[in-house]
Write a protein that holds these residues in place. Structure first.
Motif, PDB file in Angstrom:
ATOM      1  N   GLU A 207      -2.025 -24.117   5.917  1.00 56.03           N
ATOM      2  CA  GLU A 207      -2.057 -22.669   5.796  1.00 56.03           C
ATOM      3  C   GLU A 207      -3.499 -22.201   5.802  1.00 56.03           C
TER       4      GLU A 207
ATOM      5  N   SER B 127      -4.793 -16.194   6.594  1.00 56.01           N
ATOM      6  CA  SER B 127      -4.150 -15.402   5.540  1.00 56.01           C
ATOM      7  C   SER B 127      -4.897 -14.130   5.136  1.00 56.01           C
TER       8      SER B 127
ATOM      9  N   ASN C  37      -5.486  -9.945   4.581  1.00 54.31           N
ATOM     10  CA  ASN C  37      -4.693  -8.928   3.899  1.00 54.31           C
ATOM     11  C   ASN C  37      -4.479  -7.728   4.814  1.00 54.31           C
TER      12      ASN C  37
ATOM     13  N   HIS D 201      -0.344 -17.010   5.825  1.00 53.08           N
ATOM     14  CA  HIS D 201       0.338 -16.379   4.678  1.00 53.08           C
ATOM     15  C   HIS D 201      -0.261 -14.980   4.499  1.00 53.08           C
TER      16      HIS D 201
ATOM     17  N   GLY E 210      -1.333 -11.401   3.527  1.00 59.58           N
ATOM     18  CA  GLY E 210      -1.293 -10.609   2.293  1.00 59.58           C
ATOM     19  C   GLY E 210      -0.698  -9.252   2.618  1.00 59.58           C
TER      20      GLY E 210
ATOM     21  N   GLU F 290       3.444 -12.459   2.296  1.00 58.04           N
ATOM     22  CA  GLU F 290       3.907 -12.493   0.905  1.00 58.04           C
ATOM     23  C   GLU F 290       5.213 -11.738   0.734  1.00 58.04           C
TER      24      GLU F 290
ATOM     25  N   TYR G  10       1.291 -12.122  -7.107  1.00 58.87           N
ATOM     26  CA  TYR G  10       0.769 -13.078  -6.139  1.00 58.87           C
ATOM     27  C   TYR G  10       1.238 -14.516  -6.413  1.00 58.87           C
TER      28      TYR G  10
ATOM     29  N   ASP H   5       3.692 -17.266  -4.317  1.00 57.53           N
ATOM     30  CA  ASP H   5       3.254 -18.596  -3.875  1.00 57.53           C
ATOM     31  C   ASP H   5       4.202 -19.697  -4.354  1.00 57.53           C
TER      32      ASP H   5
ATOM     33  N   VAL I 259      -8.227 -22.102   1.423  1.00 61.82           N
ATOM     34  CA  VAL I 259      -8.517 -20.834   0.735  1.00 61.82           C
ATOM     35  C   VAL I 259      -9.795 -21.021  -0.091  1.00 61.82           C
TER      36      VAL I 259
ATOM     37  N   GLN J   3     -10.199 -19.183  -5.687  1.00 61.83           N
ATOM     38  CA  GLN J   3      -8.766 -19.274  -5.982  1.00 61.83           C
ATOM     39  C   GLN J   3      -8.349 -20.659  -6.497  1.00 61.83           C
TER      40      GLN J   3
ATOM     41  N   PHE K 214      -4.455 -21.863  -7.573  1.00 58.37           N
ATOM     42  CA  PHE K 214      -3.655 -22.949  -6.992  1.00 58.37           C
ATOM     43  C   PHE K 214      -3.359 -24.034  -8.018  1.00 58.37           C
TER      44      PHE K 214
END
Ligand code: ARG
Length: 582
Positions: free
Chosen positions: A126, A129, A131, A166, A168, A265, A315, A319, A339, A343, A347
């Motif tokens: 992934e 991603s 937004n 993925h 946002g 999402e 969020y 996930d 990512v 973050q 995760f």
């Protein structure tokens, strides 16, 4: 190299160890005067109650006295064995080294270091991603280019790769956008430049909400209606999503990236209820100030928020739902998230929650983190405050490249220059994201990014064109001889510079393996840079097309072809397509 394995087999017999253990211990010495393959004897001192130096000497005697036919044959390929400071150093015969490295390169069919390790296994990578309704900034650029390289690496090893984006496209900010749109939205501006218009009204929302806090309540209510499937809200949200995607797809098209799954999402939102049920069933959900959390003390982590006090999802819950979906639909062997470092905690929490829920092999979920992108003073002026938009970065790089190409090639057709500048300019940016360890911050400076003689994509691309142009300029007879090169001819590549270059080429396959294991494309970038540097030294000092004799010329041409093939393979893994000339 096969001979390395043969050496390991012999050593393993003397030591009564597994060959694979010996292979792992073999080292490649940093300087040629220390040999081509080294076996450190330090770890054996305890077992044999002897000094590493004595052990090395004994092994050397064993080797030289061995009458087993395999070893006898192996010894014909070895020039000499020396011992030094606890190391056993093997000097491979130069002609043999040249033959075996070149044969391996020729046989690789343009994909050196490829493997079928991953056959039958699926990896989700992934990345990107971005937004919805927000600019596609350089941070997403980092994820995009790094993620694509990692996906390519897995494909190179035979894995089935599923590229995930993925998006946002959900969360309370959409409530704000809906409210802002109804107050200030300009339809023409949205069509002309969607992200700019959505950014404008989003910023305005925050400005106005400072004095009219009731706007925040309206936004929350609007998001609530969106989550319930309210018609007006859903239509607006869909529209914001569509126009944003149009912009993002333009970028993906430009850089040649295609995703297999672009569920955002929002897609996972309806799947959260089942997760919540499961958490409740397993007694993992705890109430805290009206919200619902999962405690993660045993992981040394803060509690993970699952449901806010107003019941809306967040969020992290999306996930968590997504991991179960991925597992169900793709039955992955590995699930990788490319990512940024900020973050990490997110995760860790998400992976810990699914582990508590009994997720089988939780270590198959991996966060591949990366650093931030900074700009050297004056390197960039921004159109939107401090956010740097990836497209602006690419455009600037291409424009600057174009000026350089134009100066270097005064007679080239403008349309041809355009095509080449686009490839090199974009490639230069990609390389900059990949050349250093991914967790390091990047400091962009155009002098580095476009330094045609420095640690840059243009330098690598230029080296490839040099190899290609040798082939173009070679006379027919030489090309033919190169195509049918014999072992004897390959064995002519024995000069110091040729041997150095051959060894750099032979390190490429291992760099592919290490890069994949560490999710560090930089390892490959460093290796192809080493090959390029070594080749250019050789190129300046040796005659290729005008070598002393045709046999040597043909061997050198084949060596140059191997350089071109290997650097190109590395660049392609990075997503950079070589050019024919520049
Ligand atoms: N959209 C997020 C951002 O821009 C990144 C999403 C990362 N992926 C994930 N599965 N949470 O920060």
């Amino acid at each position: 190299m096969r001979i390395v394995n043969d050496i390991a087999v012999a050593l393993a017999t003397y030591l009564e160890e597994d060959t694979s253990d010996v292979v792992m211990n073999l080292a490649s010495p940093p300087r040629p005067e220390m040999g081509d393959v080294a076996f450190p004897c330090f770890r054996l001192a305890k077992r044999f109650r002897k000094s590493p130096h004595d052990i090395a000497n004994n092994l050397k005697k064993h080797f030289e006295a061995d009458e087993c036919s395999d070893t006898v044959e192996l010894l014909t390929k070895i020039d000499r064995i020396e011992t030094a400071g606890g190391y056993l150093n093997f000097f491979i015969r130069r002609d043999f080294l040249a033959q075996s490295i070149m044969r391996e390169s020729i046989e690789s069919g343009g994909r050196p270091g490829k493997s079928c390790e991953g056959e039958g296994k699926t990896v989700i990578v992934e990345y990107s991603s971005p937004n919805i309704a927000k600019p596609f900034h350089v941070g997403h650029g980092f994820s995009t280019f790094l993620g694509e390289a990692i996906a390519n690496l897995y494909e190179y090893a035979g894995y089935k790769v599923e590229r995930f984006n993925h998006l946002g496209d959900y969360g309370t900010q959409f409530g704000k956008l809906i409210v802002a749109w109804k107050l200030w939205g300009d339809i023409d501006a949205l069509e002309a430049s969607p992200i700019d218009e959505l950014t404008r009204i989003y910023v305005k929302f925050h400005d106005v909400a400072e004095t009219k806090p009731e706007l925040e309540d309206e936004a929350r209510a609007a998001f609530g209606r969106l989550e319930q499937g309210g018609k007006e809200e859903t239509t607006l949200w869909q529209r914001f999503r569509d126009v944003s995607l149009r912009e993002f797809n333009r970028i993906y098209e430009r850089v040649g990236i295609h995703f297999d799954n672009t569920n955002g999402e929002s897609f996972y939102s309806p799947l959260i209820a089942a997760v919540v049920d499961e958490l409740e069933k397993k007694n993992l959900l705890v109430e805290s100030d009206g919200a619902h959390v999962v405690n993660l003390e045993e992981f040394d982590l803060n509690p993970c928020l699952i449901l806010k006090s107003d019941g809306s999802t967040i969020y992290a819950s999306r996930d968590i739902a997504s991991i179960f979906y991925r597992r169900r639909e793709y039955n992955f062997d590995r699930n990788i998230y490319v990512v940024g470092i900020p973050q990490k905690n997110h995760f860790n929490q998400v992976f810990a929650v699914v582990e508590k829920m009994g997720f089988p092999n939780p270590e198959s979920n991996v966060h591949v983190a990366f650093g931030t992108v900074k700009f050297a003073d004056g390197a960039f002026s921004t159109r939107t405050g401090n956010v740097i938009i990836l497209e602006d970065l690419l455009d600037t790089s291409v424009a600057k490249t174009r000026a350089i190409i134009e100066t270097n090639n005064p007679t080239m057709e403008p349309s041809e220059i355009d095509g080449i500048a686009e490839k090199i300019g974009v490639g230069a940016v990609r390389y900059t994201f990949l050349r250093n360890g991914r967790e390091r911050d990047i400091v962009f400076s155009w002098d580095d990014v476009l330094d045609f003689e420095g640690d840059s994509a243009p330098y690598l691309l230029y080296t490839v064109t040099r190899c290609v142009s040798l082939e173009r300029k070679a006379p027919e007879s030489l090309l033919e001889r190169a195509d049918n090169i014999s072992d004897g001819e390959l064995g002519l590549l024995v000069s110091d510079e040729e041997q150095e270059l051959l060894k750099e080429i032979s390190r490429f396959p291992h760099s592919v393996l290490s890069a994949r294991e560490a999710h560090e494309p930089s390892v490959i970038m460093r290796q192809i840079m080493a090959i390029a540097r070594s080749f250019n030294t050789f190129y300046h000092n040796a005659q290729i097309l005008r070598a002393e004799n045709e046999a040597l010329g043909a061997a050198r041409l084949v060596l140059a072809q191997a350089v071109g093939r290997t650097i190109s393979a590395g660049l392609r893994i990075a997503g950079i397509e070589p050019v024919e000339k520049m």
